[in-house]
Design a protein around this motif. Structure first.
Motif: not given
Length: 223
Positions: A64-71, A81-92, A110-118
């Motif tokens: 949920d970024l305001d500028e260029l779409s995160a997608v 960047m084939p060697d880079t992996r993207v983990l997306v987070l959101s409040e929803r 992953l949702v932002k409500s996930a624990s630090a361990a998760e």
């Protein structure tokens, strides 16, 4: 064979979020667990420049970024960047952006409500090429996967023929389960599950679990 990242110090990470408290908190948590945080970034457009310069193994990005779409940022990273992996987070959780992010190339969600361990576990698994999803999103992913079983639309290329067991395994892999979890679910050995994953990837001309998940979701979506 793909490189494995068992040592957190070998996993370079860029954290992207426009909320400084959350962004710096995640960076501190990752660093405390030994991950190599190379940058924290407030917007997705600058992320592309930082990622290109540092080539991190994992980019953790708020959806949920305001500028260029995160997608769009995910798509650019996946394509360049084939060697880079993207983990997306959101409040929803459970909205259509989940599927759009995965179709664009995200390795997990992953949702932002996930624990630090998760979160730490998700970053580690993302670095190692797993598809990682918040458990509550499994039904959404499976719902889209079910459309894959109907077959291609008229004019689309035929889907390579998979065995019933390969289909079962792909179905579970697409929800982010590990080989051990799939093995337990189906009553198989871990090695057997990994063989099915390899055979399925070979038939589909794909290279890893992330690409398998993207294939299942993309092929399952109605145009």
């Amino acid at each position: 064979m793909s490189e494995t990242y068992d040592d957190p110090a070998s996993v370079t990470v860029v954290v992207v979020d426009d909320h400084p408290i959350w962004r710096e908190g995640v960076a501190r948590d990752l660093a405390a667990q030994g991950f190599a945080v190379v940058a924290t970034v407030a917007d997705s457009s600058f992320t592309l420049r930082i990622a290109a310069a540092t080539q991190p193994r994992v980019v953790v990005i708020d959806l949920d970024l305001d500028e260029l779409s995160a997608v769009e940022a995910v798509r650019t990273i996946a394509n360049t960047m084939p060697d880079t992996r993207v983990l997306v987070l959101s409040e929803r959780a459970g909205h259509s952006d989940v599927l759009e992010a995965v179709k664009a190339g995200a390795a997990g969600y992953l949702v932002k409500s996930a624990s630090a361990a998760e979160l730490m576990d998700a970053v580690r698994r993302t670095a190692n090429g797993d598809a990682v999803f918040t458990p509550g999103l499994a039904d959404l992913v499976l719902g889209e996967y079910q459309r894959l079983t109907v077959g291609p639309e008229p004019g689309q290329a035929p889907v390579p023929r998979l065995t019933a067991r390969e289909t079962e395994v792909l179905k579970l892999v697409a929800t982010g389960l590990t080989s051990q979890q799939v093995a337990k679910e189906l009553g198989l050995s871990r090695r057997t599950v990994e063989n099915h994953v390899q055979n399925t990837a070979r038939k589909l001309h794909l290279h890893n679990r992330v690409e398998l998940t993207r294939y299942a979701i993309t092929q399952g979506l109605a145009e």
